[in-house]
Design a protein around this motif. Structure first.
Motif, PDB file in Angstrom:
ATOM      1  N   UNK A 189     -15.479   8.119 -10.077  1.00 22.08           N
ATOM      2  CA  UNK A 189     -16.405   7.057  -9.666  1.00 22.08           C
ATOM      3  C   UNK A 189     -16.251   5.812 -10.527  1.00 22.08           C
ATOM      4  N   UNK A 190     -15.869   5.969 -11.810  1.00 25.64           N
ATOM      5  CA  UNK A 190     -15.636   4.802 -12.655  1.00 25.64           C
ATOM      6  C   UNK A 190     -14.509   3.955 -12.063  1.00 25.64           C
ATOM      7  N   UNK A 191     -13.417   4.614 -11.684  1.00 23.76           N
ATOM      8  CA  UNK A 191     -12.304   3.887 -11.082  1.00 23.76           C
ATOM      9  C   UNK A 191     -12.673   3.241  -9.762  1.00 23.76           C
ATOM     10  N   UNK A 192     -13.428   3.965  -8.938  1.00 22.57           N
ATOM     11  CA  UNK A 192     -13.835   3.410  -7.639  1.00 22.57           C
ATOM     12  C   UNK A 192     -14.799   2.244  -7.809  1.00 22.57           C
ATOM     13  N   UNK A 193     -15.729   2.371  -8.746  1.00 23.67           N
ATOM     14  CA  UNK A 193     -16.720   1.304  -8.950  1.00 23.67           C
ATOM     15  C   UNK A 193     -16.052   0.001  -9.388  1.00 23.67           C
ATOM     16  N   UNK A 194     -14.961   0.099 -10.146  1.00 19.94           N
ATOM     17  CA  UNK A 194     -14.274  -1.082 -10.650  1.00 19.94           C
ATOM     18  C   UNK A 194     -13.122  -1.515  -9.762  1.00 19.94           C
ATOM     19  N   UNK A 195     -12.872  -0.782  -8.682  1.00 18.19           N
ATOM     20  CA  UNK A 195     -11.726  -1.074  -7.825  1.00 18.19           C
ATOM     21  C   UNK A 195     -11.841  -2.474  -7.220  1.00 18.19           C
ATOM     22  N   UNK A 196     -10.801  -3.261  -7.378  1.00 18.03           N
ATOM     23  CA  UNK A 196     -10.818  -4.626  -6.874  1.00 18.03           C
ATOM     24  C   UNK A 196     -11.114  -5.652  -7.940  1.00 18.03           C
ATOM     25  N   UNK A 197     -11.736  -5.226  -9.055  1.00 17.46           N
ATOM     26  CA  UNK A 197     -11.955  -6.117 -10.186  1.00 17.46           C
ATOM     27  C   UNK A 197     -12.978  -7.197  -9.928  1.00 17.46           C
ATOM     28  N   UNK A 198     -12.999  -8.175 -10.831  1.00 16.67           N
ATOM     29  CA  UNK A 198     -13.977  -9.263 -10.771  1.00 16.67           C
ATOM     30  C   UNK A 198     -14.979  -9.132 -11.900  1.00 16.67           C
ATOM     31  N   UNK A 199     -15.462 -10.255 -12.463  1.00 13.47           N
ATOM     32  CA  UNK A 199     -16.373 -10.184 -13.612  1.00 13.47           C
ATOM     33  C   UNK A 199     -17.696  -9.502 -13.313  1.00 13.47           C
ATOM     34  N   UNK A 200     -18.285  -9.793 -12.152  1.00 12.34           N
ATOM     35  CA  UNK A 200     -19.583  -9.186 -11.825  1.00 12.34           C
ATOM     36  C   UNK A 200     -19.439  -7.684 -11.660  1.00 12.34           C
ATOM     37  N   UNK A 201     -18.384  -7.266 -10.990  1.00  8.41           N
ATOM     38  CA  UNK A 201     -18.153  -5.837 -10.775  1.00  8.41           C
ATOM     39  C   UNK A 201     -17.862  -5.119 -12.084  1.00  8.41           C
ATOM     40  N   UNK A 202     -17.105  -5.766 -12.950  1.00 11.75           N
ATOM     41  CA  UNK A 202     -16.785  -5.160 -14.243  1.00 11.75           C
ATOM     42  C   UNK A 202     -18.033  -5.015 -15.103  1.00 11.75           C
ATOM     43  N   UNK A 203     -18.879  -6.049 -15.106  1.00 13.94           N
ATOM     44  CA  UNK A 203     -20.106  -6.003 -15.905  1.00 13.94           C
ATOM     45  C   UNK A 203     -21.031  -4.892 -15.421  1.00 13.94           C
ATOM     46  N   UNK A 204     -21.253  -4.801 -14.109  1.00 18.05           N
ATOM     47  CA  UNK A 204     -22.116  -3.751 -13.562  1.00 18.05           C
ATOM     48  C   UNK A 204     -21.501  -2.379 -13.777  1.00 18.05           C
ATOM     49  N   UNK A 205     -20.182  -2.287 -13.622  1.00 19.42           N
ATOM     50  CA  UNK A 205     -19.500  -1.015 -13.817  1.00 19.42           C
ATOM     51  C   UNK A 205     -19.575  -0.544 -15.256  1.00 19.42           C
ATOM     52  N   UNK A 206     -19.533  -1.483 -16.208  1.00 16.68           N
ATOM     53  CA  UNK A 206     -19.617  -1.113 -17.619  1.00 16.68           C
ATOM     54  C   UNK A 206     -20.960  -0.471 -17.932  1.00 16.68           C
ATOM     55  N   UNK A 207     -22.045  -1.038 -17.415  1.00 14.09           N
ATOM     56  CA  UNK A 207     -23.371  -0.444 -17.622  1.00 14.09           C
ATOM     57  C   UNK A 207     -23.408   0.973 -17.037  1.00 14.09           C
ATOM     58  N   UNK A 208     -22.843   1.118 -15.856  1.00 13.37           N
ATOM     59  CA  UNK A 208     -22.803   2.424 -15.182  1.00 13.37           C
ATOM     60  C   UNK A 208     -22.043   3.442 -16.027  1.00 13.37           C
ATOM     61  N   UNK A 209     -20.904   3.036 -16.571  1.00 13.78           N
ATOM     62  CA  UNK A 209     -20.074   3.945 -17.372  1.00 13.78           C
ATOM     63  C   UNK A 209     -20.807   4.353 -18.640  1.00 13.78           C
TER      64      UNK A 209
END
Length: 511
Positions: free
Chosen positions: A143-163
């Protein structure tokens, strides 16, 4: 052949995911075909498993033929088979939606997708706590890989909190498992259920601490208050098909709470009986309240959909806390809430692609292409998610309320939350579909939109409509076949509240 059914939903995605990884240079269309065939096969295996256990049988698969509690066992009963089928049906439509271009925005999407299904099936079918931890880690890493798939700053920031939140939860899970093993000498769930009622007094403190830490871990996975803060940003920040698949992720936490609540800390657990009771109902109702406030405050369809997931989590756990009848109502409402959450995420993305300036935000924009079609689909989704008649959400909420007579707080919170959700969705629909203004294509798209999003914004995608229509079809099927689904849910609730047969099946008749 029936004896091997419990491992089939686990083995299929693992093998296909490994094959896709080995064939790294396989073309994207070929990857899509292989992934689709795999998910269809998983649906077939899940359906066969459900049929096999629908009569009340409990299938036990002993890996290496080692008997429990020393060996690893997979256990398929009505509950686990129900959850696996919901997961595979959801995965089909999420995969179809992803195959219209989102899966090509990064590497190894289909590998991660299959490994996510591998971890989900394992979490639902495992028979011991340690392997529940292992499968949790598998599905989380994917799910970490899927959540960050496609990249982008907003997605990375939200994904980091999730991780970070889930890594902390994994650490606590190990502490919980250690305390339970220290107090009971086992991690096999059937063995723990058999030992709980005869636990020595000097070990009760360790067992209680371990059990409450388990509740904290499972509450984090389910996004139960106060461990819910990661969900709205993570779900609204990732791609739509991933968010749709993640609709089942909170249900893993709910499943684990339900399994522990009825098996490990049920009526026969002696001093440990009903360990979760003082916490479950208040936190579930508070989660509904916080989720509803988030729905009212949301400024985009994605955020609104994320907060509606929180409301569904609170509603399901409120039903679990009510008792046997509430558990039956929750099991009927479970697939409905999963499919409607996924439907809203997919619709939010389809609408965002067609509004060039403001995406899914509640700001006036130019009329979308075929806005009447997408407006009608949004209206149907809103009816489903708020529990208005005649769809299965109304039936599910009616059953939950009927299971809680004499509990005015349950009635008040659920009904008020439904009313406020209607208001929020009506506001969202009017802002997106009726409050239009002149706009030019030359204007810049909303921040964060990719070139692919802009290109597809005015194009009606057959795969988008197929995926959205498929999820709506599942909701309609759950409505039309409410009778058989309710019979199955009632039988499952009865099986859960009488764990003696589960213990006997896993331990092979040993006391």
């Amino acid at each position: 052949m029936t004896a091997h059914l419990p491992i089939a939903p686990i083995l299929l995605p693992f093998l296909v995911g490994t094959l896709l990884l080995a064939l790294g240079r396989l073309s994207l269309p070929a990857q899509r075909v292989l992934a689709l065939v795999s998910v269809l096969a998983q649906i077939g295996a899940a359906t066969a498993l459900l049929v096999a256990v629908s009569g009340g049988d409990i299938l036990v698969y002993r890996l290496g033929d080692w008997p429990a509690p020393w060996g690893i066992v997979l256990v398929a009963d009505r509950l686990s088979a129900w959850m696996v089928l919901i997961t595979t049906l959801l995965a089909l439509w999420a995969l179809i939606y992803a195959s219209h271009g989102i899966d090509g925005q990064g590497r190894h999407f289909h590998v991660l997708f299959q490994m996510q299904l591998f971890g989900l099936a394992g979490a639902f079918l495992t028979g011991d706590l340690f392997n529940l931890f292992v499968f949790f880690e598998i599905l989380l890493i994917a799910s970490y890989g899927l959540a960050l798939h496609g990249g982008g700053p907003a997605r990375t920031r939200a994904g980091l909190h999730y991780v970070v939140m889930n890594l902390a939860g994994s650490t606590v899970f190990l502490f919980a498992a250690g305390l339970i093993y220290a107090s009971m000498g086992s991690l096999n769930m059937a063995d723990l259920a058999a030992k709980a009622g005869t636990l020595a007094p000097d070990m009760l403190g360790l067992a209680r601490a371990g059990g409450l830490l388990l509740l904290a871990v499972f509450a984090l996975k389910a996004a139960l208050l106060p461990l819910h803060l990661w969900l709205p940003a993570a779900y609204s920040g990732t791609s739509a098909p991933v968010a749709a698949l993640f609709a089942i992720m909170t249900k893993v936490g709910i499943y684990a709470i339900l399994r522990s609540h009825t098996l490990l800390f049920g009526d026969s657990a002696g001093a440990l009986a009903h360990l979760f009771d003082p916490w479950l109902m208040p936190l579930a109702l508070a989660t509904i309240v916080i989720g509803t406030l988030g729905v009212l405050a949301a400024d985009s369809l994605g955020r609104l959909s994320g907060y509606l997931v929180l409301v569904s989590v609170g509603t399901l756990l409120t039903a679990v806390a009510v008792g046997t009848n509430g558990i039956a109502a929750a099991l009927y409402y479970m697939p409905h809430s999963t499919f409607t959450a996924a439907l809203l995420f997919l619709l939010s993305d389809a609408i965002r692609r067609r509004r060039l300036q403001h995406g899914d935000g509640f700001t006036p924009d130019a009329d979308m292409p075929r806005h009447a079609l997408w407006g009608g689909l949004f209206f149907a989704a809103a009816v489903a998610v708020t529990g208005l008649p005649p769809l299965s959400g109304f039936i599910g909420k009616f059953l939950i309320l009927r299971a809680a007579p004499g509990q005015p707080w349950v009635w008040a919170v659920i009904l008020l939350a439904a009313l406020l959700a209607v208001i929020a969705l009506a506001r969202a629909g009017s802002q997106v579909f009726f409050n239009s203004q002149a706009a030019t294509v030359a204007q810049a798209p909303k921040s964060g939109a990719s070139p692919a999003d802009v290109t597809l914004s005015g194009v009606s995608s057959a795969r988008e409509l197929l995926a959205v229509g498929g999820l709506l079809g599942l909701i309609l099927a759950l409505t039309v076949f409410a009778g058989p689904a309710l019979d199955y849910a009632n039988a499952t609730a009865q099986q859960l509240t009488d764990p003696a047969r589960y213990i006997s099946a896993v331990l092979g008749g040993r006391p």
